[in-house]
Design a protein around this motif. Structure first.
Motif, PDB file in Angstrom:
ATOM      1  N   ASN A 114      84.719 -68.138   0.490  1.00  0.00           N
ATOM      2  CA  ASN A 114      85.048 -69.599  -0.079  1.00  0.00           C
ATOM      3  C   ASN A 114      85.529 -69.091  -1.404  1.00  0.00           C
ATOM      4  OD1 ASN A 114      84.678 -71.033   2.062  1.00  0.00           O
ATOM      5  ND2 ASN A 114      82.591 -71.087   1.731  1.00  0.00           N
ATOM      6  N   ILE A 115      86.237 -68.175  -1.560  1.00  0.00           N
ATOM      7  CA  ILE A 115      86.615 -67.455  -2.919  1.00  0.00           C
ATOM      8  C   ILE A 115      87.417 -68.549  -3.677  1.00  0.00           C
ATOM      9  CG2 ILE A 115      87.739 -65.930  -4.364  1.00  0.00           C
ATOM     10  CD1 ILE A 115      85.137 -64.897  -3.359  1.00  0.00           C
ATOM     11  N   TYR A 116      88.653 -69.166  -3.040  1.00  0.00           N
ATOM     12  CA  TYR A 116      89.422 -70.181  -3.438  1.00  0.00           C
ATOM     13  C   TYR A 116      88.624 -71.613  -3.962  1.00  0.00           C
ATOM     14  CZ  TYR A 116      92.850 -67.813  -0.757  1.00  0.00           C
ATOM     15  OH  TYR A 116      93.442 -66.454  -0.356  1.00  0.00           O
ATOM     16  N   SER A 117      87.527 -71.889  -3.343  1.00  0.00           N
ATOM     17  CA  SER A 117      86.870 -72.917  -3.878  1.00  0.00           C
ATOM     18  C   SER A 117      86.143 -72.453  -5.235  1.00  0.00           C
ATOM     19  CB  SER A 117      85.818 -73.403  -3.082  1.00  0.00           C
ATOM     20  OG  SER A 117      86.519 -73.978  -1.526  1.00  0.00           O
ATOM     21  N   GLY A 118      85.527 -71.394  -5.232  1.00  0.00           N
ATOM     22  CA  GLY A 118      84.968 -70.934  -6.471  1.00  0.00           C
ATOM     23  C   GLY A 118      85.841 -70.851  -7.619  1.00  0.00           C
ATOM     24  N   VAL A 119      87.145 -70.538  -7.470  1.00  0.00           N
ATOM     25  CA  VAL A 119      88.159 -70.497  -8.432  1.00  0.00           C
ATOM     26  C   VAL A 119      88.156 -71.828  -9.171  1.00  0.00           C
ATOM     27  CG1 VAL A 119      90.491 -69.989  -8.994  1.00  0.00           C
ATOM     28  CG2 VAL A 119      89.185 -68.467  -7.642  1.00  0.00           C
ATOM     29  N   ASP A 120      88.441 -73.050  -8.218  1.00  0.00           N
ATOM     30  CA  ASP A 120      88.492 -74.312  -8.597  1.00  0.00           C
ATOM     31  C   ASP A 120      87.344 -74.698  -9.658  1.00  0.00           C
ATOM     32  OD1 ASP A 120      90.964 -74.725  -7.406  1.00  0.00           O
ATOM     33  OD2 ASP A 120      89.838 -75.621  -5.411  1.00  0.00           O
ATOM     34  N   LEU A 121      86.212 -74.140  -9.307  1.00  0.00           N
ATOM     35  CA  LEU A 121      84.783 -74.461 -10.057  1.00  0.00           C
ATOM     36  C   LEU A 121      85.033 -73.784 -11.300  1.00  0.00           C
ATOM     37  CD1 LEU A 121      82.208 -74.439  -7.351  1.00  0.00           C
ATOM     38  CD2 LEU A 121      83.142 -76.335  -8.317  1.00  0.00           C
ATOM     39  N   MET A 122      85.607 -72.572 -11.291  1.00  0.00           N
ATOM     40  CA  MET A 122      85.717 -71.947 -12.628  1.00  0.00           C
ATOM     41  C   MET A 122      86.576 -72.304 -13.396  1.00  0.00           C
ATOM     42  SD  MET A 122      86.939 -67.608 -12.808  1.00  0.00           S
ATOM     43  CE  MET A 122      85.571 -67.222 -11.553  1.00  0.00           C
ATOM     44  N   GLU A 123      87.702 -72.901 -13.030  1.00  0.00           N
ATOM     45  CA  GLU A 123      88.863 -73.344 -13.967  1.00  0.00           C
ATOM     46  C   GLU A 123      88.345 -74.172 -15.154  1.00  0.00           C
ATOM     47  OE1 GLU A 123      93.020 -76.170 -13.701  1.00  0.00           O
ATOM     48  OE2 GLU A 123      92.242 -74.870 -12.019  1.00  0.00           O
TER      49      GLU A 123
END
Length: 217
Positions: A114-123
């Protein structure tokens, strides 16, 4: 480093279509989750005629690139050899089976972890940390970010306009273990997409120290 608006990309797609011009999306840096979606152009809901890919395709482990295109363009070159309409292209490093295997594993990791979801949280974390750098150093302006990308411009005094302060920040950060390659006097972070928050906090501290050192010399 510019971040194009959805509206601009939509109008650009409309304009190129109207004038029968192919739209090429360079997703070499932004592709495979860097902006929170598989491809940056998806934020605008457009479909380019060509998409250039590399880097994230293998997670940076091995060199590999690809160009995607539409069926309409592909079919222009799809024919028997005798028709003399084939697009013949080959190069020395094509057909690298090891790179292809790594690319397949990277694509699997992007989905399974779920890397894409992790990027949303990192933003928002990246934005807040860069804002913290700006507030503590008083040397950053024009903070902009999307996904796992955040950038800001160094604030220079009149007598500093000709100085390579971005490079000075880079030199100071290297001493502390962070690679802050500048774009002129623009500082940016592009951390790995699975970077933990404690590493981002370290990056924040190093950036503050590097900027202060660069401007105090």
């Amino acid at each position: 480093m510019l971040i194009y608006s959805k509206d601009f990309l939509k109008r650009l797609r409309s304009w190129t279509t109207k004038h029968n011009i192919h739209l090429i999306a360079d997703e070499i840096m932004t592709g495979f989750g860097r902006t929170g979606l598989p491809f940056a152009h998806q934020h605008a809901g457009i479909e380019p005629d060509f998409v250039c890919l590399a880097k994230g395709l293998t997670g940076g482990w091995l060199p590999m690139s690809a160009v995607l295109t539409t069926n309409k363009i592909y079919n222009l070159f799809y024919a028997d050899f005798e028709d003399n309409k084939s697009f013949l292209h080959s190069h020395t490093h094509s057909g690298n089976t090891l790179a292809a295997a790594v690319a397949l594993e990277c694509l699997k990791v992007l989905e399974e972890e779920n890397i894409y979801s992790g990027v949303d949280l990192m933003e928002p974390v990246l934005y807040e940390l860069m804002l913290d750098v700006a507030q503590k150093t008083k040397r950053l302006t024009n903070i902009r970010n999307i996904g796992a990308i955040v950038a800001a411009d160094l604030v220079l005094d009149k007598n500093q306009q000709a100085g390579r302060y971005g490079y000075k920040v880079f030199q100071e950060a290297i001493k502390l273990g962070a690679f802050l390659r500048p774009l002129g006097n623009t500082i940016y972070w592009l951390p790995p997409l699975n970077t933990h928050k404690n590493v981002l906090l370290q990056l924040n501290d190093i950036t503050i120290h590097a900027i202060n050192q660069a401007f105090n010399h």
